[in-house]
Design a protein around this motif. Structure first.
Motif, PDB file in Angstrom:
ATOM      1  N   ARG A  51      -6.802  -0.828  -6.629  1.00 44.90           N
ATOM      2  CA  ARG A  51      -6.400  -2.085  -6.007  1.00 44.90           C
ATOM      3  C   ARG A  51      -7.250  -3.278  -6.443  1.00 44.90           C
ATOM      4  N   SER A 102       0.829  -1.200   0.000  1.00 48.09           N
ATOM      5  CA  SER A 102       0.000   0.000   0.000  1.00 48.09           C
ATOM      6  C   SER A 102       0.859   1.244   0.000  1.00 48.09           C
ATOM      7  N   GLY A 128      -2.670  -6.000  -6.807  1.00 50.37           N
ATOM      8  CA  GLY A 128      -2.764  -5.535  -5.437  1.00 50.37           C
ATOM      9  C   GLY A 128      -2.399  -6.598  -4.431  1.00 50.37           C
TER      10      GLY A 128
END
Length: 378
Positions: free
Chosen positions: A237, A16, A115
């Protein structure tokens, strides 16, 4: 190179943006060096380290070093803090990084970004967000609904899949393409404290089969595009298009001929039973890694194809795609492990899935790039 190493590298580079920002601010300090935040390809020492990790020759602790070097993101591409003395003399001027504190708009979502945060035959459950371009198709035959084929998002309006999913005479009525799905029985899908948006059920406006599908051999030109009735809502994502291998050397760092010997990923919700008389559909998206290789069986599978480049052979080691995986992707990462490209479409497999004496056949996407682009642009 084992799938564990590939996954680990992807995990190191696809974390992230908020966490990366915190890690990156201390990366140079951890090594006692001044550094510049930029693309890994412009940092010889870390680029070399990435290659060593992929080849399994890196020293202990290398993966943590690479992970800790991530300092920011620029258009969803991870940037690394490069020690100043290792910068290439000819490196391009470093751009100011753009830290994505909030998800960018759909227009800014780029292709091929997985992701990954930390049943295909002998496969495994895919992590949530691992394959954000996956599409599952639902249709009905005589009023009976089922999930029957897969596909991949190649733009917000088009899905790439297999032509044989819509073979004439099946009596199939295509209802919707589901975008952003992971576990069929859950909404929303959640894992480790984060949840994906609800999947999008979008009707298909038009089915575009290759005009030469089924000629001169039964499964020749097994490729199709689906035009959605409205654009899919992209998410950085959980819903992104996969990249097309328009120019593999420039885009991926290696040629189509160099696909051979590489381990590609396949994914889908198809049957996990080897016995063709048994239907055992998984609830969770499955993933498996398959070597692209031309074994003795490959020539037999491609018999009748006027050009052997029309299809790739993969598997042959007991792992396989199966019924219901048709139209799903076979993907390879670029040389830096930062983007995924669709190189094959699940087309044809053995009667008994996962047989060790044969392989699966995948439509070679690069061979059909002109046809794909022409139809998308139209």
């Amino acid at each position: 190179m084992g799938w564990q190493v590939v996954t680990a590298v992807a995990m190191a580079l696809m974390v992230s943006s908020v966490t990366s920002q915190n890690r990156g601010s201390s990366a140079a300090a951890n090594e006692g060096l001044a550094g510049i935040c930029g693309p890994i390809r412009e940092c010889p020492v870390l680029s070399s380290l990435l290659q060593d990790i992929k080849q399994g020759t890196a020293p202990p602790g290398s993966l943590d070093r690479l992970r800790n070097a991530i300092c920011s993101f620029l258009n969803n591409e991870p940037l690394v803090c490069c020690p100043s003395q290792s910068l290439a003399v000819t490196a391009a001027p470093t751009r100011s990084p753009v830290v994505q504190a909030t998800p960018p708009s759909s227009a800014n979502v780029q292709c091929g970004n997985r992701g990954i945060a930390d049943k295909i035959i002998d496969g495994e459950d895919a992590p949530l967000g691992a394959w954000p371009w996956m599409v599952v198709l639902r249709g009905s035959v005589n009023g009976r609904r089922s999930w029957f084929c897969g596909g991949v998002l190649v733009s917000d309006r088009y899905v790439l899949t297999a032509a044989h999913c819509f073979k004439e005479g099946l009596g199939l009525e295509l209802e919707i393409a589901r975008i952003g799905e992971h576990t069929l029985s859950f909404d929303p899908d959640c894992s480790k404290g984060r949840c994906a948006p609800s999947p999008q059920d979008i009707p298909v406006e038009r089915i575009i089969r290759h005009p030469q599908y089924g000629s001169p051999c039964t499964e020749c030109n097994d490729i199709a595009l689906l035009r959605l009735s409205r654009p899919a809502v992209l998410h950085p994502r959980f819903v992104t298009p996969v990249c097309l291998p328009i120019n593999p050397v420039n885009d991926m760092g290696f040629s189509e001929q160099e696909f051979q010997g590489k381990a590609a990923w396949a994914a889908g919700w198809g049957s996990t039973a080897r016995d063709f008389t048994v239907s055992r559909r998984p609830d969770v998206l499955q993933q498996v890694q398959l070597p692209i290789q031309e074994l003795n069986y490959c020539g037999r599978l491609r018999r009748g194809y006027p050009d052997p480049r029309m299809a790739l052979c993969a598997g042959g080691e007991g792992r396989d795609t199966c019924r219901g995986d048709s139209g799903g992707p076979l993907t390879l990462d670029n040389q830096f492990g930062t983007k995924s490209f669709i190189v094959g479409i699940t087309s044809l497999g053995p009667r008994s899935c996962g047989s060790t004496n044969t392989q699966g056949l995948y439509t070679n996407v690069h061979f059909y790039i002109p046809w794909i682009l022409r139809n998308i642009q139209q």
